[in-house]
Design an enzyme around this catalytic site. Structure first.
Site, PDB file in Angstrom:
ATOM      1  N   HIS A   1       3.703  34.819 -13.457  1.00  0.00           N
ATOM      2  CA  HIS A   1       4.599  35.848 -14.007  1.00  0.00           C
ATOM      3  C   HIS A   1       5.544  35.224 -15.035  1.00  0.00           C
ATOM      4  O   HIS A   1       5.757  35.764 -16.112  1.00  0.00           O
ATOM      5  CB  HIS A   1       5.420  36.512 -12.900  1.00  0.00           C
TER       6      HIS A   1
ATOM      7  N   HIS B   1       1.363  32.185  -8.196  1.00  0.00           N
ATOM      8  CA  HIS B   1       1.377  33.587  -8.624  1.00  0.00           C
ATOM      9  C   HIS B   1       2.699  33.892  -9.346  1.00  0.00           C
ATOM     10  O   HIS B   1       2.710  34.479 -10.424  1.00  0.00           O
ATOM     11  CB  HIS B   1       1.182  34.489  -7.402  1.00  0.00           C
ATOM     12  N   GLU B   2       3.803  33.461  -8.747  1.00  0.00           N
ATOM     13  CA  GLU B   2       5.110  33.714  -9.370  1.00  0.00           C
ATOM     14  C   GLU B   2       5.253  32.932 -10.676  1.00  0.00           C
ATOM     15  O   GLU B   2       5.822  33.428 -11.646  1.00  0.00           O
ATOM     16  CB  GLU B   2       6.249  33.371  -8.399  1.00  0.00           C
TER      17      GLU B   2
ATOM     18  N   HIS C   1      -0.035  41.823 -13.219  1.00  0.00           N
ATOM     19  CA  HIS C   1      -1.065  41.940 -12.182  1.00  0.00           C
ATOM     20  C   HIS C   1      -2.406  42.408 -12.765  1.00  0.00           C
ATOM     21  O   HIS C   1      -2.451  43.325 -13.577  1.00  0.00           O
ATOM     22  CB  HIS C   1      -0.589  42.901 -11.085  1.00  0.00           C
TER      23      HIS C   1
END
Ligand SMILES: [Zn+2]
Length: 259
Positions: A159, A155-156, A165
């Site tokens: 980014h 998830h990071e 999101h």
């Protein structure tokens, strides 16, 4: 790039919990919980998936040099590099006659000449910068207790690749109902929508409940009641632990690997 990504092994940290199990305090600190922005970053203009709008936020040559030296625990290091490996493999291009894949995005250790690179370090909570900035260090912070699981790290990493999101997509009101009355005070901004074209790219994909970038249904709840309710029957917002097919498509499209 003259390398193939070998099929990764799946490793765990021994107590791997579902992404929904993550203590939300671990996502604290940055904008929308876990996002950090470089100075001069205009969040209303430069958001993309939802991927940041603007070519400047994509990593040149699809390559992300990283420095993991601050992660001193060898097993933690392995969790991070394995999460990178799985992500690279998942978004890579299959070739016939081999289990290996041609890289689409490529994480590799930082060399002496890399001025822009990703620094991974221990910190409070799990957070990451959004997108690339030339000549600058981008950062991922991972709390030793809670952030070292493949889904959280990926998830990071998304980014870092410049994704935001999923629940902030401009069209999200057609897919989830936001229960503003259940949202913790001061966290309402985590549920603001972006704008196609000026802040996020419209990649032509449909809203993706299964995106690794979608928060779970109780995210930032002040009373234990859902902050987001899916409008489609049968959908559960449990927080994904692996890249969804749409996540993979969007990374490949953003980084021009679909040609
Ligand atoms: Zn996030």
């Amino acid at each position: 790039m003259n390398v193939l990504i070998p099929k990764p092994e799946q490793i765990t940290n021994g107590s791997q919990t579902a992404y929904r199990g993550i203590d939300l305090k671990l996502l604290g600190g940055g904008f929308q919980g876990d996002m950090l922005f470089h100075e001069n970053y205009n969040v209303t203009k430069n958001v993309r998936g939802v991927a940041v709008y603007g070519d400047n936020y994509r990593w040149p040559y699809n390559t992300i040099p990283y420095d993991i030296s601050a992660i001193t625990d060898i097993h933690d290091q392995k969790m991070v590099t394995n999460a990178m490996h799985i992500l690279m493999y998942d978004v890579g291009t299959p070739i016939s006659g081999s289990e290996g894949r041609v890289p689409c995005v490529y994480f590799r250790p930082r060399g002496a000449n890399d001025q822009a690179y990703l620094k991974i370090q221990y910190g409070t909570g799990c957070s990451a910068h959004v997108g690339y900035v030339s000549h600058r260090q981008s950062e991922i912070y991972l709390q030793k207790d809670g952030c070292f699981e493949t889904g959280v790290i990926q998830h990071e990493l998304m980014h870092i690749l410049s994704f935001h999101h999923e629940q902030c997509r401009p069209d999200r009101d057609n897919y989830v109902q936001v229960n503003w009355e259940n949202i913790e005070n001061g966290k309402q901004y985590s549920f603001e929508k972006y704008t196609w074209g000026s802040s996020v790219y419209n990649q032509g994909t449909t809203y993706d409940y299964a995106s690794i970038m979608h928060y779970f249904g109780n995210a930032f709840s002040k009373n234990g009641k859902p902050t987001m309710v899916p409008l489609k029957a049968g959908v559960v917002l449990h927080g994904a632990r692996v890249l969804s097919p749409t996540d993979i498509f969007e990374v490949r499209q953003l980084y021009n690997c679909n040609a």
